[in-house]
Enzyme design. Structure first.
Site, PDB file in Angstrom:
ATOM      1  N   GLN A  29      -3.314 -16.762 -10.060  1.00  0.00           N
ATOM      2  CA  GLN A  29      -3.996 -17.845  -9.706  1.00  0.00           C
ATOM      3  C   GLN A  29      -3.611 -19.212 -10.297  1.00  0.00           C
ATOM      4  OE1 GLN A  29      -7.707 -15.384 -10.843  1.00  0.00           O
ATOM      5  NE2 GLN A  29      -8.543 -16.880  -8.985  1.00  0.00           N
ATOM      6  N   HIS A  49       2.918 -13.265   1.576  1.00  0.00           N
ATOM      7  CA  HIS A  49       4.166 -13.988   2.208  1.00  0.00           C
ATOM      8  C   HIS A  49       4.226 -13.039   3.605  1.00  0.00           C
ATOM      9  CE1 HIS A  49       6.036 -15.413  -1.470  1.00  0.00           C
ATOM     10  NE2 HIS A  49       5.103 -16.187  -0.979  1.00  0.00           N
ATOM     11  N   ASP A  62       2.234 -19.782  -4.655  1.00  0.00           N
ATOM     12  CA  ASP A  62       3.658 -19.885  -4.942  1.00  0.00           C
ATOM     13  C   ASP A  62       3.643 -21.111  -5.883  1.00  0.00           C
ATOM     14  OD1 ASP A  62       4.215 -18.012  -3.087  1.00  0.00           O
ATOM     15  OD2 ASP A  62       5.435 -19.436  -1.791  1.00  0.00           O
ATOM     16  N   ARG A  87      -8.989 -16.968 -22.400  1.00  0.00           N
ATOM     17  CA  ARG A  87      -8.615 -15.582 -21.953  1.00  0.00           C
ATOM     18  C   ARG A  87      -7.282 -15.870 -20.637  1.00  0.00           C
ATOM     19  NH1 ARG A  87     -11.364 -11.879 -17.480  1.00  0.00           N
ATOM     20  NH2 ARG A  87     -10.068 -10.445 -17.321  1.00  0.00           N
ATOM     21  N   HIS A 132      -3.962  -8.524 -14.407  1.00  0.00           N
ATOM     22  CA  HIS A 132      -4.898  -9.118 -13.277  1.00  0.00           C
ATOM     23  C   HIS A 132      -4.390  -9.114 -12.016  1.00  0.00           C
ATOM     24  CE1 HIS A 132      -8.532 -12.055 -13.673  1.00  0.00           C
ATOM     25  NE2 HIS A 132      -8.176 -11.817 -12.073  1.00  0.00           N
ATOM     26  N   ASN A 176      -7.960  -6.011 -15.679  1.00  0.00           N
ATOM     27  CA  ASN A 176      -9.246  -6.705 -15.290  1.00  0.00           C
ATOM     28  C   ASN A 176      -9.920  -5.951 -13.792  1.00  0.00           C
ATOM     29  OD1 ASN A 176     -10.850  -9.356 -15.165  1.00  0.00           O
ATOM     30  ND2 ASN A 176      -9.818  -9.052 -13.015  1.00  0.00           N
ATOM     31  N   GLU A 177     -10.902  -5.878 -13.894  1.00  0.00           N
ATOM     32  CA  GLU A 177     -11.658  -5.553 -12.640  1.00  0.00           C
ATOM     33  C   GLU A 177     -11.149  -4.393 -11.636  1.00  0.00           C
ATOM     34  OE1 GLU A 177     -12.996  -8.889 -10.127  1.00  0.00           O
ATOM     35  OE2 GLU A 177     -13.991  -9.825 -11.898  1.00  0.00           O
ATOM     36  N   ASN A 316     -17.669  -8.770 -16.410  1.00  0.00           N
ATOM     37  CA  ASN A 316     -17.497  -9.978 -15.592  1.00  0.00           C
ATOM     38  C   ASN A 316     -18.883  -9.872 -14.633  1.00  0.00           C
ATOM     39  OD1 ASN A 316     -15.109 -10.092 -16.700  1.00  0.00           O
ATOM     40  ND2 ASN A 316     -13.886  -9.805 -14.782  1.00  0.00           N
ATOM     41  N   TYR A 318     -21.306 -12.278 -11.767  1.00  0.00           N
ATOM     42  CA  TYR A 318     -21.506 -13.284 -10.844  1.00  0.00           C
ATOM     43  C   TYR A 318     -22.829 -13.326 -10.222  1.00  0.00           C
ATOM     44  CZ  TYR A 318     -16.277 -14.532 -11.734  1.00  0.00           C
ATOM     45  OH  TYR A 318     -15.444 -14.914 -12.232  1.00  0.00           O
ATOM     46  N   GLU A 388     -16.125 -13.103 -17.821  1.00  0.00           N
ATOM     47  CA  GLU A 388     -16.016 -13.797 -16.469  1.00  0.00           C
ATOM     48  C   GLU A 388     -17.441 -14.171 -16.179  1.00  0.00           C
ATOM     49  OE1 GLU A 388     -13.448 -13.186 -13.243  1.00  0.00           O
ATOM     50  OE2 GLU A 388     -11.990 -12.187 -14.386  1.00  0.00           O
TER      51      GLU A 388
END
Length: 491
Positions: A29, A49, A62, A87, A132, A176-177, A316, A318, A388
């Site tokens: 990210q 891509h 990218d 992290r 991740h 992660n997740e 995590n 949200y 998170e």
């Protein structure tokens, strides 16, 4: 440091002095440099891509925030935030370009080593996620997370990472997740972009758990005595409430599918799959004419391997959703956002919950406390790191008061869970340090405490109001801390 005069509310709501505040990012990210030096191709490189239409603005990672080149500037942002830890994740193909340990990239290994050293020089603890979501594409070509050998491949990768950085990193996140890796990745939404929900997703779940456990046992056997670190995994846990009282039992099964499927094998005393989910899947598979359950069983040896493979519990969080039975003919879309096809469960929200820039993320802080209390009830008093928690907006305003309000209200619920429910939360990490590539949303949705100008080659970072608020919280441990900004310094 951000120049400000600190004003503390009369009735303080403070976290304990030893409580750690941090902030998080992930490699794909923010790093960019997707083909820098000898880095290998990841499944997200390949996905964006070959299927650019899968991303809302047809963008990619990218270049992203160009943190591969601007990591020193990022460390300065972290110092300004007063955080205890950062992290970040390591890109598997940046360190092992082929996915296998027979070739280690010197440039890739040096990049993370320099970052870790830079953090430690500023007194910031590195919290490192090994995976991740950016799996090396050569491993995906061999079946990825549906290939049982991947647990060995992951353990081999973990050994390389432990050898490179174990002397300086004391908190590790293996994966992660898993719910995003397996359930969304095999629902044709995230990389690798395959449609195999309910079959490939369950193979992935089992192999992720085994991979995590093997990486944990490796550290336990060969590194823990020497380095005294902690290892666990972290998962996305969206809290669920029954839409009506009649939906309670179904909601409990949905929680078993979405939360306990990844927690029960590790954190329960019994190990193995959650019993209610295992029974349901056996019955449903038989009704569908399957020769065996689509939820692949654990052997007794595997149960023993996975059970207890943790030093803390990472989560995590949200948002919260409501759950109800889907109506006849009602479409159920993406896993964990729209519903659970496996259970014929439709997810929703309540009208009083505030909206955000992401349709799936509603503001209901009380759900966070309910989740934390549930974790304590189910899995005891193990220490919890919230890895998170964050708020999405369109990213156009530096005065992001709704994000500040979100953090204040959610931190309040964490504090209530600790003080009134006895939940052992030891750390909290906001998402995210800066705007970044937000997967299928591209750059249309922003969660950063710092605005990033993606139209500029310099990828200029600018602190939002939320960054200044969070810096105050991290410094004082007080969620009511407010800043009156020094106008002279700003001028």
């Amino acid at each position: 440091m951000y120049s400000a005069v600190l004003c503390v509310a009369a009735a303080e709501r403070r976290f304990p002095d030893g409580f750690k505040f941090g902030i998080a990012t992930s490699s794909y990210q923010i790093e960019g440099g997707w083909n820098a030096s000898d880095k290998g191709v990841s499944i997200w490189d390949h996905f964006v891509h070959t299927k650019p239409e899968a991303i809302g603005d047809r963008s990619n990672g990218d270049v992203a925030c160009d943190s591969y080149h601007k990591w020193r500037e990022d460390i300065q942002l972290l110092e300004d935030l007063n955080v205890d830890f950062y992290r970040f994740s390591i890109s598997w193909p940046r360190v092992l370009p082929t996915g296998f340990p027979n070739y280690i990239s010197e440039d890739g290994a040096r990049y993370y080593s320099d970052l870790i050293d830079g953090l430690l020089e500023k007194g910031i603890e590195p919290v490192v996620t090994m995976y991740h979501w950016d799996l090396p594409q050569p491993l995906q070509d061999l079946g990825g997370w549906t290939n049982p050998l991947i647990s060995e491949w992951f353990a081999d990768y973990a050994r390389v990472i432990y050898d490179l950085y174990g002397d300086r990193v004391k908190i590790w996140v293996t994966i992660n997740e898993a719910t995003a890796v397996c359930d969304i990745g095999y629902d044709d939404l995230h990389a690798p972009g395959l449609e195999s929900e309910g079959r490939g997703s369950y193979l992935c779940t089992k192999h992720v758990l085994l991979a995590h456990a093997k990486a944990y046992r490796l550290y336990e056997a060969e590194y823990k005595l020497k380095y005294q670190g902690q290892v666990s995994l972290t998962n996305q846990m969206m809290w669920l409430e029954p839409e009506t009282v009649e939906d309670t039992e179904l909601t409990e099964l949905a929680i078993a599918l979405s939360i306990d499927r990844y927690c029960y094998p590790i954190f329960s005393l019994a190990g193995g799959w959650p019993p209610a989910l295992e029974r349901y899947m056996a019955q449903k598979s038989a009704q569908e004419g399957e020769p065996r359950s689509r939820l692949p069983p654990f052997t007794q040896e595997e149960i023993q391997l996975v059970r207890g493979s943790y030093d803390y519990l990472g989560l995590n969080h949200y948002t919260t959703h409501t759950a109800r039975p889907a109506a006849s003919g009602e479409t159920i879309g993406t896993y964990l956002i729209d519903g659970f096809k496996e259970l014929d469960v439709k997810l929703g929200t309540r009208p009083e919950w505030s909206s955000t820039a992401s349709g799936w993320l509603k503001v209901y802080p009380e759900g966070f406390r309910a989740l934390l209390s549930y974790i304590k009830q189910q899995y005891g008093d193990t220490s919890i790191y919230i890895m998170e928690n964050g708020f999405p907006d369109a990213g156009t305003d530096l005065d992001d008061q709704p994000r500040v309000d979100y953090y204040t209200s959610y931190l309040e619920q964490v504090l209530l869970a600790m003080e009134e429910d006895g939940v052992n939360v030891v750390g909290y990490s906001a998402w995210s340090l800066m705007d970044s590539f937000e997967w299928n949303d591209g750059y249309q949705v922003r969660l950063g405490l710092h605005h990033v100008d993606f139209t500029s080659p310099a990828r200029t970072r600018t602190a939002r109001r939320s960054a200044k608020y969070y810096a105050a919280v991290a410094r004082t441990k007080d969620i009511d801390a407010e800043y009156q900004f020094d106008k002279i310094a700003d001028e």
